[in-house]
Write an enzyme that holds these catalytic residues in place. Structure first.
Site, mmCIF file in Angstrom:
data_model
loop_
_atom_site.group_PDB
_atom_site.id
_atom_site.type_symbol
_atom_site.label_atom_id
_atom_site.label_comp_id
_atom_site.label_asym_id
_atom_site.label_seq_id
_atom_site.Cartn_x
_atom_site.Cartn_y
_atom_site.Cartn_z
ATOM 1 N NE ARG A 171 69.960 -57.425 -10.100
ATOM 2 C CZ ARG A 171 70.504 -58.584 -9.733
ATOM 3 N NH1 ARG A 171 71.574 -58.587 -9.000
ATOM 4 N NH2 ARG A 171 69.961 -59.723 -10.097
ATOM 5 N NE ARG A 175 72.961 -56.312 -24.402
ATOM 6 C CZ ARG A 175 72.120 -57.188 -23.879
ATOM 7 N NH1 ARG A 175 70.880 -57.279 -24.330
ATOM 8 N NH2 ARG A 175 72.525 -57.995 -22.932
ATOM 9 N NE ARG A 248 60.216 -55.188 -0.756
ATOM 10 C CZ ARG A 248 59.047 -54.681 -0.373
ATOM 11 N NH1 ARG A 248 58.931 -54.148 0.842
ATOM 12 N NH2 ARG A 248 58.001 -54.714 -1.158
ATOM 13 N NE ARG A 279 60.482 -61.858 -10.944
ATOM 14 C CZ ARG A 279 61.785 -61.649 -10.795
ATOM 15 N NH1 ARG A 279 62.465 -61.036 -11.729
ATOM 16 N NH2 ARG A 279 62.425 -62.057 -9.715
ATOM 17 C CD GLU A 299 58.847 -63.717 -8.699
ATOM 18 O OE1 GLU A 299 59.390 -62.690 -8.269
ATOM 19 O OE2 GLU A 299 59.427 -64.544 -9.421
ATOM 20 C CE1 TYR A 347 69.111 -58.990 -6.486
ATOM 21 C CE2 TYR A 347 68.944 -56.612 -6.625
ATOM 22 C CZ TYR A 347 68.521 -57.850 -7.014
ATOM 23 O OH TYR A 347 67.499 -57.953 -7.931
ATOM 24 C CG ASP A 349 73.261 -61.893 -10.107
ATOM 25 O OD1 ASP A 349 72.091 -61.817 -9.702
ATOM 26 O OD2 ASP A 349 73.760 -61.080 -10.904
#
Ligand code: UDP
Length: 367
Positions: A171, A175, A248, A279, A299, A347, A349
């Protein structure tokens, strides 16, 4: 029958489907067990800041059809997600890019970074990655895996990286350029005024009943509509008769702080394994907020158990097989459409969810 469609769940899948079908002249009823619309993309204003109550949602897509559709219901700002990773006080740029490689190894050119990754991949002896750990090392090498992936992933999924599917790490872009944009998407942003306002506009003029738990009140909704669109968890719909799918869940500790700037970024990931949360989100920065106060959410990830909110499907082999059995079982209820992250146990988006809802609505309209 009073309605063409009973839509269970006022999240983004249900709202998009409801909108398109209503515009096509169908009569729909939307119900949701919560006392608000918008599902997990729900935002609520606290101290003038739109708080993402069920976790941060950053819209991004390459799909122009989806982008154009949503832009009829919201104006998106120019927010670009650039999370910071905090590993025991060392800060790294995400996603993995030249800034990350420079900080980790002191390398300056893309060639040096590529050579470093290649050397670490060779040393680990990975040719064909079989799980998330091997996939991660083969993408970015062992140092980044150890500091930025291993602990975070373990906390997020409650399983070691060797037991997780490799697609999860794919995901994230890797780069060899100086680019901290987390997503490779053409279009990205946050709906100005929050996601709830966007869903409100999607549902304008549509009958919505809140605080209705379909699974508890199924009998009274029997026969109200020709078809049902169910966006909750598919195993829950069948009373877990074939067994429990794993999810989860996430717990949020949200605090209002008397400062205008707590961490200087919307998202800071704590990638070590000791910090108990994954996070910290500082919500104001999704909308360039200038409020005097700030709202943050820590979280905590946990294994879902009956009664919790499911957030992430655990898409490993075992669950994949069980899900397929539920798909088989769903053929016994041909008038029920299962949609969304929970209904399809994927999962997804947000943009994929919108795309799926649009396609499903079109398929229904075209018979
Ligand atoms: N990940 C990681 N370190 C990070 C951020 C992400 O190892 O700092 C891994 C982790 O396995 C996570 C996956 O990448 O589950 C996907 O992250 P993403 O940010 O897409 O997760 P989401 O925002 O959907 O929770």
């Amino acid at each position: 029958m009073k309605y063409d469609y009973l839509i269970v769940g006022a999240g983004i899948y249900g709202a998009v489907f409801a909108r398109v079908m209503t515009d096509a002249g169908k009569k729909v009823l939307v119900i949701d067990k919560r006392d608000h619309i918008a599902g997990n993309i729900y935002t609520e204003s606290v101290e003038g800041i739109n708080v993402h109550k069920y976790g941060a949602h950053i819209f991004h897509t390459n799909n122009k059809k989806v982008w154009d559709f949503l832009n009829k219901y919201a104006e998106f700002n120019r927010y670009t997600n650039s999370p910071v990773a905090n590993y025991k006080g060392e800060l790294y740029s995400l996603p993995f890019n030249m800034y990350t490689f420079n900080k980790m190894w002191g390398v300056v050119t893309p060639q040096e970074a590529a050579a470093k990754i290649e050397a670490q991949r060779k040393e680990a002896g990975i040719t064909e990655p079989k799980n998330l750990e091997e996939q991660a090392i083969s993408l970015v090498g062992t140092d980044i895996y150890e500091k930025l992936i291993k602990g975070y992933t373990m906390k997020q999924w409650g399983r070691p990286c060797t037991e997780l599917p490799s697609f999860i790490i794919k995901r994230l872009p890797v780069r060899l350029t100086f680019d901290n944009n987390y997503f490779n998407a053409l279009y990205q942003g946050i709906p100005m005024g929050g996601y709830t306002a966007m869903v409100e506009r999607l549902l304008e003029g549509i009958e919505v009943r809140l605080g209705v738990d379909y699974l508890l009140e199924r009998d009274s909704y029997e026969g109200v509509a020709a078809k049902t669109v169910y966006t909750g968890a598919i195993d829950g719909f069948f009373d877990y008769s074939l067994g429990y799918l794993e999810y989860r869940s996430v717990r949020f500790e949200t605090e209002v702080l008397d400062t205008d700037n707590f961490q200087g970024n919307a998202v800071v990931n704590y990638t070590d394994s000791e910090t108990p949360f994954t996070r910290i989100i500082e919500h104001k920065f999704f909308e360039f907020g200038t409020q005097e106060k700030t709202v943050i959410s820590r979280e905590y990830s946990s294994e879902w158990k009956f009664g919790d909110e499911p957030y992430y499907p655990v898409n490993d082999e075992k669950n994949g097989k069980l899900y397929e059995s539920y798909v088989e079982l769903s053929k016994t209820v041909p008038n029920v459409i299962f949609g969304g992250r929970l209904g399809e146990y994927k999962y997804y988006d947000m943009d994929v969810v919108v795309d799926k809802a649009l396609s499903m609505a079109e398929a229904e309209i075209n018979g």
